[in-house]
Design a protein around this motif. Structure first.
Motif, PDB file in Angstrom:
ATOM      1  N   TYR A 141       1.070  -0.957  -0.296  1.00  0.00           N
ATOM      2  CA  TYR A 141       0.172  -0.226  -0.293  1.00  0.00           C
ATOM      3  C   TYR A 141       0.951   1.394  -0.167  1.00  0.00           C
ATOM      4  CZ  TYR A 141      -2.135   3.866   2.348  1.00  0.00           C
ATOM      5  OH  TYR A 141      -2.491   4.825   2.245  1.00  0.00           O
ATOM      6  N   GLU A 142       1.767   1.761   0.501  1.00  0.00           N
ATOM      7  CA  GLU A 142       2.546   2.482   0.922  1.00  0.00           C
ATOM      8  C   GLU A 142       3.168   3.292  -0.225  1.00  0.00           C
ATOM      9  OE1 GLU A 142       5.281   1.781   4.183  1.00  0.00           O
ATOM     10  OE2 GLU A 142       3.107   1.839   5.903  1.00  0.00           O
ATOM     11  N   TYR A 143       3.934   1.836  -1.360  1.00  0.00           N
ATOM     12  CA  TYR A 143       4.278   2.360  -2.705  1.00  0.00           C
ATOM     13  C   TYR A 143       3.544   2.775  -3.702  1.00  0.00           C
ATOM     14  CZ  TYR A 143       5.401   1.141  -6.696  1.00  0.00           C
ATOM     15  OH  TYR A 143       6.299   1.367  -7.870  1.00  0.00           O
ATOM     16  N   TYR A 144       2.573   1.889  -3.165  1.00  0.00           N
ATOM     17  CA  TYR A 144       1.394   2.838  -4.304  1.00  0.00           C
ATOM     18  C   TYR A 144       1.020   3.595  -3.980  1.00  0.00           C
ATOM     19  CZ  TYR A 144       1.069  -1.960  -6.862  1.00  0.00           C
ATOM     20  OH  TYR A 144       1.695  -2.790  -8.026  1.00  0.00           O
ATOM     21  N   ARG A 145      -0.072   4.312  -2.855  1.00  0.00           N
ATOM     22  CA  ARG A 145       0.266   5.643  -2.162  1.00  0.00           C
ATOM     23  C   ARG A 145       1.448   6.635  -2.781  1.00  0.00           C
ATOM     24  NH1 ARG A 145       1.125   6.288   3.436  1.00  0.00           N
ATOM     25  NH2 ARG A 145       3.656   6.117   2.475  1.00  0.00           N
ATOM     26  N   ASP A 146       2.355   6.629  -2.516  1.00  0.00           N
ATOM     27  CA  ASP A 146       3.824   6.990  -3.518  1.00  0.00           C
ATOM     28  C   ASP A 146       3.385   7.215  -4.170  1.00  0.00           C
ATOM     29  OD1 ASP A 146       3.997   7.774   0.056  1.00  0.00           O
ATOM     30  OD2 ASP A 146       5.655   6.330  -0.536  1.00  0.00           O
ATOM     31  N   ALA A 147       3.563   6.228  -5.335  1.00  0.00           N
ATOM     32  CA  ALA A 147       3.743   5.844  -6.392  1.00  0.00           C
ATOM     33  C   ALA A 147       2.987   6.920  -7.204  1.00  0.00           C
ATOM     34  CB  ALA A 147       3.791   4.708  -7.195  1.00  0.00           C
ATOM     35  N   LEU A 148       1.061   6.558  -6.996  1.00  0.00           N
ATOM     36  CA  LEU A 148       0.243   6.876  -7.885  1.00  0.00           C
ATOM     37  C   LEU A 148      -0.032   8.908  -7.302  1.00  0.00           C
ATOM     38  CD1 LEU A 148      -2.553   4.628  -6.433  1.00  0.00           C
ATOM     39  CD2 LEU A 148      -1.517   5.520  -9.113  1.00  0.00           C
ATOM     40  N   LEU A 149       0.749   9.203  -5.848  1.00  0.00           N
ATOM     41  CA  LEU A 149       0.770  10.789  -5.673  1.00  0.00           C
ATOM     42  C   LEU A 149       2.082  10.965  -6.851  1.00  0.00           C
ATOM     43  CD1 LEU A 149      -0.215   9.570  -2.243  1.00  0.00           C
ATOM     44  CD2 LEU A 149      -1.546  11.385  -3.449  1.00  0.00           C
ATOM     45  N   THR A 150       2.535  10.155  -6.821  1.00  0.00           N
ATOM     46  CA  THR A 150       3.372  11.224  -7.535  1.00  0.00           C
ATOM     47  C   THR A 150       3.863  11.541  -8.962  1.00  0.00           C
ATOM     48  OG1 THR A 150       5.450  10.381  -5.779  1.00  0.00           O
ATOM     49  CG2 THR A 150       6.359  10.781  -8.321  1.00  0.00           C
ATOM     50  N   TYR A 151       3.201   9.892  -9.229  1.00  0.00           N
ATOM     51  CA  TYR A 151       2.204  10.084 -10.677  1.00  0.00           C
ATOM     52  C   TYR A 151       1.545  11.523 -11.702  1.00  0.00           C
ATOM     53  CZ  TYR A 151       0.477   7.994 -14.910  1.00  0.00           C
ATOM     54  OH  TYR A 151      -0.161   7.912 -16.674  1.00  0.00           O
ATOM     55  N   ALA A 152       0.151  11.270  -9.532  1.00  0.00           N
ATOM     56  CA  ALA A 152      -0.191  12.318 -10.393  1.00  0.00           C
ATOM     57  C   ALA A 152      -0.102  13.949 -10.771  1.00  0.00           C
ATOM     58  CB  ALA A 152      -1.943  12.231  -9.202  1.00  0.00           C
ATOM     59  N   ALA A 153       0.743  13.825  -9.504  1.00  0.00           N
ATOM     60  CA  ALA A 153       1.290  15.185  -9.482  1.00  0.00           C
ATOM     61  C   ALA A 153       2.158  15.212 -11.290  1.00  0.00           C
ATOM     62  CB  ALA A 153       2.779  15.390  -8.258  1.00  0.00           C
ATOM     63  N   THR A 154       3.193  14.786 -11.181  1.00  0.00           N
ATOM     64  CA  THR A 154       4.705  14.617 -11.920  1.00  0.00           C
ATOM     65  C   THR A 154       4.327  14.060 -13.238  1.00  0.00           C
ATOM     66  OG1 THR A 154       5.653  12.930 -11.668  1.00  0.00           O
ATOM     67  CG2 THR A 154       6.029  15.636  -9.921  1.00  0.00           C
ATOM     68  N   GLY A 155       3.823  13.532 -13.426  1.00  0.00           N
ATOM     69  CA  GLY A 155       3.025  12.090 -14.390  1.00  0.00           C
ATOM     70  C   GLY A 155       4.761  11.343 -14.313  1.00  0.00           C
ATOM     71  N   LYS A 156       5.433  11.050 -13.250  1.00  0.00           N
ATOM     72  CA  LYS A 156       6.584  10.214 -13.526  1.00  0.00           C
ATOM     73  C   LYS A 156       6.006   8.810 -12.459  1.00  0.00           C
ATOM     74  CE  LYS A 156       9.529  13.449 -14.643  1.00  0.00           C
ATOM     75  NZ  LYS A 156      10.688  14.622 -13.980  1.00  0.00           N
ATOM     76  N   ILE A 157       6.829   8.000 -12.676  1.00  0.00           N
ATOM     77  CA  ILE A 157       6.977   6.957 -11.601  1.00  0.00           C
ATOM     78  C   ILE A 157       7.820   6.364 -10.392  1.00  0.00           C
ATOM     79  CG2 ILE A 157       5.883   3.944 -11.706  1.00  0.00           C
ATOM     80  CD1 ILE A 157       3.901   5.145 -11.861  1.00  0.00           C
ATOM     81  N   ILE A 158       7.271   6.451  -9.775  1.00  0.00           N
ATOM     82  CA  ILE A 158       9.000   5.656  -8.772  1.00  0.00           C
ATOM     83  C   ILE A 158       9.014   4.996  -9.108  1.00  0.00           C
ATOM     84  CG2 ILE A 158       8.171   8.430  -7.002  1.00  0.00           C
ATOM     85  CD1 ILE A 158       7.505   6.418  -5.263  1.00  0.00           C
ATOM     86  N   PRO A 159      10.330   4.407  -8.590  1.00  0.00           N
ATOM     87  CA  PRO A 159      10.801   3.248  -9.319  1.00  0.00           C
ATOM     88  C   PRO A 159      10.830   1.893  -7.894  1.00  0.00           C
ATOM     89  CG  PRO A 159      12.165   4.621  -8.267  1.00  0.00           C
ATOM     90  CD  PRO A 159      11.664   5.592  -8.733  1.00  0.00           C
ATOM     91  N   ARG A 160      10.158   1.197  -8.346  1.00  0.00           N
ATOM     92  CA  ARG A 160       9.692  -0.037  -6.754  1.00  0.00           C
ATOM     93  C   ARG A 160      10.785  -0.628  -6.916  1.00  0.00           C
ATOM     94  NH1 ARG A 160       4.711  -4.653  -6.747  1.00  0.00           N
ATOM     95  NH2 ARG A 160       5.152  -4.158  -4.927  1.00  0.00           N
ATOM     96  N   GLN A 161      10.058  -0.466  -4.995  1.00  0.00           N
ATOM     97  CA  GLN A 161      11.538  -1.165  -3.878  1.00  0.00           C
ATOM     98  C   GLN A 161      11.447  -2.135  -3.526  1.00  0.00           C
ATOM     99  OE1 GLN A 161      13.748   2.021  -3.320  1.00  0.00           O
ATOM    100  NE2 GLN A 161      12.751   3.025  -4.307  1.00  0.00           N
ATOM    101  N   THR A 162      11.011  -2.626  -3.809  1.00  0.00           N
ATOM    102  CA  THR A 162      10.615  -4.352  -3.630  1.00  0.00           C
ATOM    103  C   THR A 162      11.130  -5.257  -4.571  1.00  0.00           C
ATOM    104  OG1 THR A 162       8.282  -4.475  -4.518  1.00  0.00           O
ATOM    105  CG2 THR A 162       8.058  -4.221  -2.333  1.00  0.00           C
ATOM    106  N   ASP A 163      11.583  -6.987  -4.089  1.00  0.00           N
ATOM    107  CA  ASP A 163      12.030  -7.509  -5.197  1.00  0.00           C
ATOM    108  C   ASP A 163      11.149  -8.431  -6.086  1.00  0.00           C
ATOM    109  OD1 ASP A 163      11.565  -9.037  -3.152  1.00  0.00           O
ATOM    110  OD2 ASP A 163      13.653  -8.843  -2.732  1.00  0.00           O
ATOM    111  N   ARG A 164      11.654  -9.349  -6.785  1.00  0.00           N
ATOM    112  CA  ARG A 164      10.918 -10.466  -6.819  1.00  0.00           C
ATOM    113  C   ARG A 164      10.313 -11.076  -6.393  1.00  0.00           C
ATOM    114  NH1 ARG A 164      13.791 -12.244 -12.415  1.00  0.00           N
ATOM    115  NH2 ARG A 164      15.395 -12.032 -10.528  1.00  0.00           N
TER     116      ARG A 164
END
Length: 424
Positions: free
Chosen positions: A379-402
């Motif tokens: 949830y924390e990853y997607y929260r920060d990613a979606l808020l960043t994407y909505a603000a800038t149009g960019k996706i933050i790199p994911r921190q989790t591994d496979r």
């Protein structure tokens, strides 16, 4: 293309506008001028510090009450208000937010250790969007920098006015809320299941630890050395040689130790009173307002006392505490705490049963606790990613591994199976 992509390309293809808290609203304090008696027989709902700290969306189904007379001029909470905790032992825990996301006709009064941010134009941001936004990593970083202090940190409202955040169009906000709420709803379901297990554990624990008239009972001071530490929170390090126990559930670290022993640690004041306990063996440092209890007799196993204290101490001290102030323990209260002392054989059996049950409820490497932990990180990853994407149009790199992704997928399958079974 996802619905969120479509909305962003349509409504804010070049990014969104950033605003500061000072531009969009004002800060207000909680209730004032209250005495102990006002919290013992209240007539209206009262929002505690713990409520704010623990809930991104404020819990208004509460039993906490404060006495407010008809002619008092006290401010009440309103739909869309963002409430912040005002102080904490560490700057990272200052300014934790909670949002009033429900419309209600009930008057809600806020404790004096928190404060409110109220939008001048409440239509600018959905309350359910605020609950995610103000707990995001970027906002938490900015808010943490507004705190100042030495032994206790306090938020500066003047600096809070400069905290900057994106304000997406309402349709974008609504879609982000829909996505993120789907994560939190699943986590809430898992947490409810774990809470039920913990209540079951507490029932069996309390039943096992019932005081029998045939069992000798002694005052804690007769079987233990009791004392406090000498360290302050600002002496804590991210990495240090020894655990440093403060007044919260998570210990800090220090390069110097004060004690080398087996002991039970509990908070001396604050929201952790009667709820925070640590069992330590070896060298450790201790906060000046946390208590150490070192069992000094072979008749009592320290681990037995640890479980007994978690079961019986909170009801014992609640008789002398009230919600309107910072709860605290005085040394005489600890000294006279009655402790039943069954035979060592019985103590060992109690320890074995409770340790096994507790590991099922608390071990982050197995079962529900592991699922909840994985879901929260997701949830924390997607929260920060979606808020960043909505603000800038960019996706933050994911921190989790496979491996983490595969674990999450397996947990999703198990959760879906449970839901299907219940619906069948």
């Amino acid at each position: 293309m996802s619905r969120l992509d479509e909305l962003i390309q349509e409504l804010c293809p070049d990014g969104v506008e950033y605003k500061t808290l000072g531009e969009l609203g004002k800060f207000y304090g909680g209730i004032t001028g209250k005495s102990k008696d006002d919290f013992t027989d209240g007539n209206v709902k009262f929002i505690t510090y713990k409520n704010v700290y623990s809930n991104p969306a404020l819990d208004i189904d509460v039993d906490d009450k404060v006495k407010i007379s008809d002619n008092e001029n006290q401010r009440t909470l309103e739909y869309g208000d963002v409430i912040f905790t005002g102080s904490s032992e560490t700057p990272d825990e200052c300014g934790i937010s909670s949002v009033l996301t429900q419309q209600t006709n009930e008057k809600l009064y806020l404790n004096s250790f928190c404060f409110v941010f109220r939008f001048n134009d409440t239509s600018i941001m959905l309350p359910n969007f605020s609950k995610h936004l103000f707990r995001s990593s970027e906002l938490r970083y900015q808010i943490g920098k507004t705190a100042n202090g030495v032994t206790r940190f306090n938020v500066s409202k003047k600096l809070m006015e400069k905290v900057k955040f994106p304000v997406p169009p309402l349709e974008v906000q609504r879609e982000i809320v829909r996505i993120l709420d789907s994560f939190t709803e699943l986590t809430a379901e898992l947490t409810a299941e774990l809470t039920a297990r913990k209540k079951q554990y507490e029932f069996y624990r309390d039943d096992l630890l019932k005081v029998d008239d045939s069992i000798k009972t002694v005052a804690l001071e007769e079987i233990a050395d009791i004392g406090t530490g000498s360290s302050n929170t600002n002496e804590g390090l991210e990495e240090g040689l020894y655990p440093f126990y403060v007044r919260s559930q998570e210990p800090l670290r220090k390069n110097e130790y004060e004690y080398d022993e087996t002991a039970i640690i509990t908070a001396g004041d604050g929201v952790g009173v009667g709820k925070v306990y640590h069992y330590v063996e070896g060298k450790y440092a201790l906060h000046q307002r946390a208590y150490r209890i070192h069992i000094n007799t072979p008749e009592v196993l320290p681990k037995y006392y640890f479980h007994y204290m978690k079961s019986a101490f909170l009801p014992y001290i609640q008789k002398t505490m009230f919600q309107g102030s910072v709860a605290s323990i005085r040394r005489p209260m600890l000294n006279k705490f009655p402790v039943p002392v069954p035979s060592l054989e019985v103590q060992k059996k109690i320890i074995d049963v409770l340790e096994n049950f507790e590991s099922i409820c608390s071990d982050l490497n197995i079962g529900l606790p592991a699922e909840i932990e994985a879901r929260q990180k997701q949830y924390e990853y997607y929260r920060d990613a979606l808020l960043t994407y909505a603000a800038t149009g960019k996706i933050i790199p994911r921190q989790t591994d496979r491996q983490t992704d595969r674990q999450t997928d397996r947990q999703t399958d198990r959760q879906t199976d449970r839901q299907t079974d219940r619906q069948a």
